[in-house]
Design a protein around this motif. Structure first.
Motif, PDB file in Angstrom:
ATOM      1  N   MET A  29     -35.206  15.475   3.482  1.00 54.89           N
ATOM      2  CA  MET A  29     -35.552  14.723   2.281  1.00 54.89           C
ATOM      3  C   MET A  29     -37.007  14.279   2.240  1.00 54.89           C
ATOM      4  SD  MET A  29     -32.160  12.301   1.946  1.00 54.89           S
ATOM      5  CE  MET A  29     -32.856  11.481   0.519  1.00 54.89           C
ATOM      6  N   MET A  30     -37.717  14.366   3.345  1.00 53.03           N
ATOM      7  CA  MET A  30     -39.068  13.837   3.403  1.00 53.03           C
ATOM      8  C   MET A  30     -40.057  14.839   2.816  1.00 53.03           C
ATOM      9  SD  MET A  30     -41.011  12.252   6.729  1.00 53.03           S
ATOM     10  CE  MET A  30     -39.522  11.335   7.131  1.00 53.03           C
ATOM     11  N   THR A  31     -40.838  14.424   1.817  1.00 57.55           N
ATOM     12  CA  THR A  31     -41.885  15.235   1.200  1.00 57.55           C
ATOM     13  C   THR A  31     -43.191  14.448   1.197  1.00 57.55           C
ATOM     14  OG1 THR A  31     -41.378  14.458  -1.039  1.00 57.55           O
ATOM     15  CG2 THR A  31     -40.184  16.401  -0.250  1.00 57.55           C
ATOM     16  N   SER A  32     -44.248  15.101   0.735  1.00 59.37           N
ATOM     17  CA  SER A  32     -45.543  14.416   0.686  1.00 59.37           C
ATOM     18  C   SER A  32     -45.568  13.313  -0.363  1.00 59.37           C
ATOM     19  CB  SER A  32     -46.648  15.437   0.384  1.00 59.37           C
ATOM     20  OG  SER A  32     -46.385  16.111  -0.835  1.00 59.37           O
ATOM     21  N   ASP A  33     -44.738  13.429  -1.392  1.00 62.46           N
ATOM     22  CA  ASP A  33     -44.724  12.413  -2.444  1.00 62.46           C
ATOM     23  C   ASP A  33     -43.934  11.168  -2.047  1.00 62.46           C
ATOM     24  OD1 ASP A  33     -46.246  14.050  -4.095  1.00 62.46           O
ATOM     25  OD2 ASP A  33     -44.465  15.022  -4.947  1.00 62.46           O
ATOM     26  N   ASN A  34     -42.811  11.361  -1.340  1.00 59.67           N
ATOM     27  CA  ASN A  34     -41.986  10.213  -0.960  1.00 59.67           C
ATOM     28  C   ASN A  34     -42.138   9.854   0.515  1.00 59.67           C
ATOM     29  OD1 ASN A  34     -40.607  12.181   0.445  1.00 59.67           O
ATOM     30  ND2 ASN A  34     -38.802  12.160  -0.868  1.00 59.67           N
ATOM     31  N   TYR A  35     -43.216  10.325   1.142  1.00 55.62           N
ATOM     32  CA  TYR A  35     -43.389  10.127   2.580  1.00 55.62           C
ATOM     33  C   TYR A  35     -43.437   8.649   2.941  1.00 55.62           C
ATOM     34  CZ  TYR A  35     -45.738  10.159   7.134  1.00 55.62           C
ATOM     35  OH  TYR A  35     -46.082   9.948   8.437  1.00 55.62           O
ATOM     36  N   TYR A  36     -44.039   7.847   2.094  1.00 54.04           N
ATOM     37  CA  TYR A  36     -44.296   6.463   2.467  1.00 54.04           C
ATOM     38  C   TYR A  36     -43.005   5.677   2.655  1.00 54.04           C
ATOM     39  CZ  TYR A  36     -48.846   7.934   0.796  1.00 54.04           C
ATOM     40  OH  TYR A  36     -50.001   8.620   0.624  1.00 54.04           O
TER      41      TYR A  36
END
Length: 578
Positions: free
Chosen positions: A519-526
């Motif tokens: 589920m981890m992407t560059s957009d929701n990484y934080y």
């Protein structure tokens, strides 16, 4: 094909492949088909394709000659210098027809005027320049156009300025005129500079060209026009300003009294010799430029990344097979060649919020640290404290823009963070196995060393954590199965242990692994990575086993030879001497 020498050809069902060599300082190339006969009748049903077939179609010129009794001609201004030019002739009458013709290639030479640099070379013998061979131009009387090429006897068609090439670093080159900082630009001939980007390792960066005209020499009626082309320079300023050569559409630049600076950036320039041509023009009255001279300062660089990608990006060198190229990896929503497009960028408040999420979420490791200390698992507590410390400062250093804090180098913090995460999972599973103390600590040390080695080999490899974790899980499952068989009952034996500790801990770990892997992407990484921190630390606090041997309420900690004992009551926290 030799210059001005007719080459007879007969076309049947297969095309004819010809080639002509174009030397340096060729102004134009004229290809002509003469005496063309098709099945005994006049006309010339032939299609000529000039240029290599492996490049895109815009690098080719096609001439179709059908039904014209006069010679069929193709004029190429500024053809590519110092290379063979491929010519393909195809018949258009079908497989049973024949076409006979004579192909002629006529080359028109250019008379270059070279800048004298001998005085500078004599005064700079002790300086080190990385000047390529063939850097100096031939004299005006030297022309190499084969045995019968035509030399233009008119005044000089260009002024050649030799350029030094200085390799600064990987995909980093500095070009500079050999004898001066500025280039003298006049109206009679173009001033040409050759930039040698033909080493095979120069196409992975960005070519940056900056021009600045002398303020005192620029008048209102004068304009300095410049063109940047590959393979051959643009020389037709007197007839056109479109910077177009035979096969290349160049990049135009201009300087005037109102705009004395001009910049050009060419990302990933093709491997070839590039040429910068400059000439002084007077659009309103050409006579105003007859005696005018403008000195233009040039700044010529090949850089891997523009402005080092700025504060919101990182310059990366990538190698695929034998190709080396650089690019910017932008962060915080920034885009563009040098991470300067802020159309989707995060605000400073969003950046600070992201930094606080990634760093403060590591405080969840205080829970497994407290549980470990409470149960006397001091080695495990040390590993959790190490993981919390380096994960906090790694994510504080990993942020772009304003909210950045690096106590060590980025690479060191990243390595320590990955090592701490792997070691924390390793010691937690082994602690659940309830091994003997000596064996447990030996496996702690050996597993940590293996994880450190694997991270050095491939820091982002999937098996860096998965391999040791699976091995530790096998050890734990084996020990639990042994205890189940030995005691003839389920292990752990307490249902409260299963309901309130093991099942919640395993659930948190499973959800955390699912988020981390899928589920981890560059957009929701934080926020996904922050959730991963919380779930990893929370599962470790729940999965840690109870202490091996619980102490009695009255435990004597030390015995003295005089038969006195100091004892402590854990419940009442009182001391008594007996």
């Amino acid at each position: 094909m030799e210059p001005d020498v007719p080459l007879p050809q007969t076309l049947l069902s297969h095309p004819s492949y010809l080639k002509v060599f174009v030397p340096d300082y060729t102004r134009e190339l004229l290809l002509e088909l003469r005496d063309c006969v098709s099945n005994g009748s006049l006309g010339c049903p032939v299609r000529l394709t000039v240029g290599p077939v492996t490049l895109p179609s815009n690098f080719q010129k096609v001439l179709t000659c059908t039904g014209a009794p006069w010679p069929c001609r193709l004029l190429l201004p500024s053809p590519p210098w110092d290379r063979w030019l491929q010519v393909t002739a195809e018949s258009l009458v079908g497989p049973l027809g024949t076409v006979a013709f004579s192909a002629v290639a006529a080359l028109t030479a250019c008379r270059p005027r070279s800048v004298t640099i001998q005085p500078l070379l004599q005064s700079s013998q002790n300086q080190s320049f990385n000047a390529s061979s063939g850097l100096l131009s031939p004299s005006p009387d030297h022309q190499d156009l084969g045995r019968s090429g035509r030399v233009d006897r008119s005044p000089f068609c260009l002024t050649n300025y030799p350029v030094t090439r200085e390799d600064m670093d990987v995909v980093s080159v500095h070009f500079q005129p050999l004898d001066r900082v500025s280039v003298r630009v006049c109206s009679d001939t173009p001033s040409v500079m050759r930039l040698r980007l033909n080493t095979g390792m120069d196409s992975g960066g960005s070519l940056t060209i900056s021009l600045r005209a002398n303020k005192t020499e620029m008048r209102n009626e004068t304009v300095v026009v410049a063109c940047v082309n590959a393979a051959s320079p643009f020389l037709g300023f007197n007839t056109s300003l479109n910077c177009t050569t035979a096969f290349f559409q160049g990049y135009p630049l201009s300087l005037s009294a109102w705009s004395r600076r001009a910049n050009l950036i060419i990302p990933y320039p093709e491997t070839d010799n590039w040429y910068l041509s400059l000439q002084l023009m007077c659009p309103e009255n050409a006579e105003d430029c007859e005696q005018a001279v403008v000195h233009v300062e040039t700044t010529l660089y090949l850089v891997p990344c523009l402005n080092d990608c700025g504060p919101y990006g990182q310059c990366l060198l990538l190698r695929r097979h034998s190709y080396l190229y650089a690019s910017c990896s932008c962060k915080a929503g920034w885009r563009g060649w040098s991470c300067t497009d802020n159309s989707t960028a995060q605000t400073v408040a969003q950046q600070r919020a992201a930094t606080l999420l990634l760093t403060l979420s590591n405080l969840m490791f205080l829970a497994p640290i407290a549980v470990s200390v409470r149960r006397f698992f001091l080695v495990e507590a040390s590993v959790y404290a190490y993981t919390m410390f380096f994960s906090t400062f790694y994510h504080a250093c990993d942020q772009p823009g304003e909210a950045v804090l690096c106590i060590l180098s980025y690479d060191t913090l990243q390595y320590c963070d990955f090592l701490g995460s792997g070691a924390a999972i390793w010691v937690t599973i082994l602690c659940m196995a309830r091994l003997k103390t000596v064996l447990k600590y030996v496996l702690f040390l050996l597993g940590t060393l293996v994880i450190a080695m694997s991270l050095q080999l491939d820091r982002r490899g999937m098996w860096n954590m998965l391999g040791p974790c699976l091995f530790a899980f096998v050890i734990m499952a084996s020990m639990w199965a042994y205890r189940c068989g030995h005691r003839r009952q389920c292990y752990p034996t307490s249902w409260q242990r299963w309901a309130f500790y093991l099942l919640p801990g395993v659930s948190m770990a499973s959800v955390g692994i699912a988020i981390y892997t899928s589920m981890m992407t560059s957009d929701n990484y934080y926020y996904t990575h922050s959730i991963w921190h919380i779930l990893l630390a929370g599962s470790a606090a729940l999965l840690l086993p109870p202490p091996d041997q619980p102490a009695e309420p009255w435990a004597c900690s030390q015995k003295f030879p005089c038969h006195y004992q100091i004892c402590k009551n854990d419940r009442e926290e009182l001391y008594a001497v007996t």
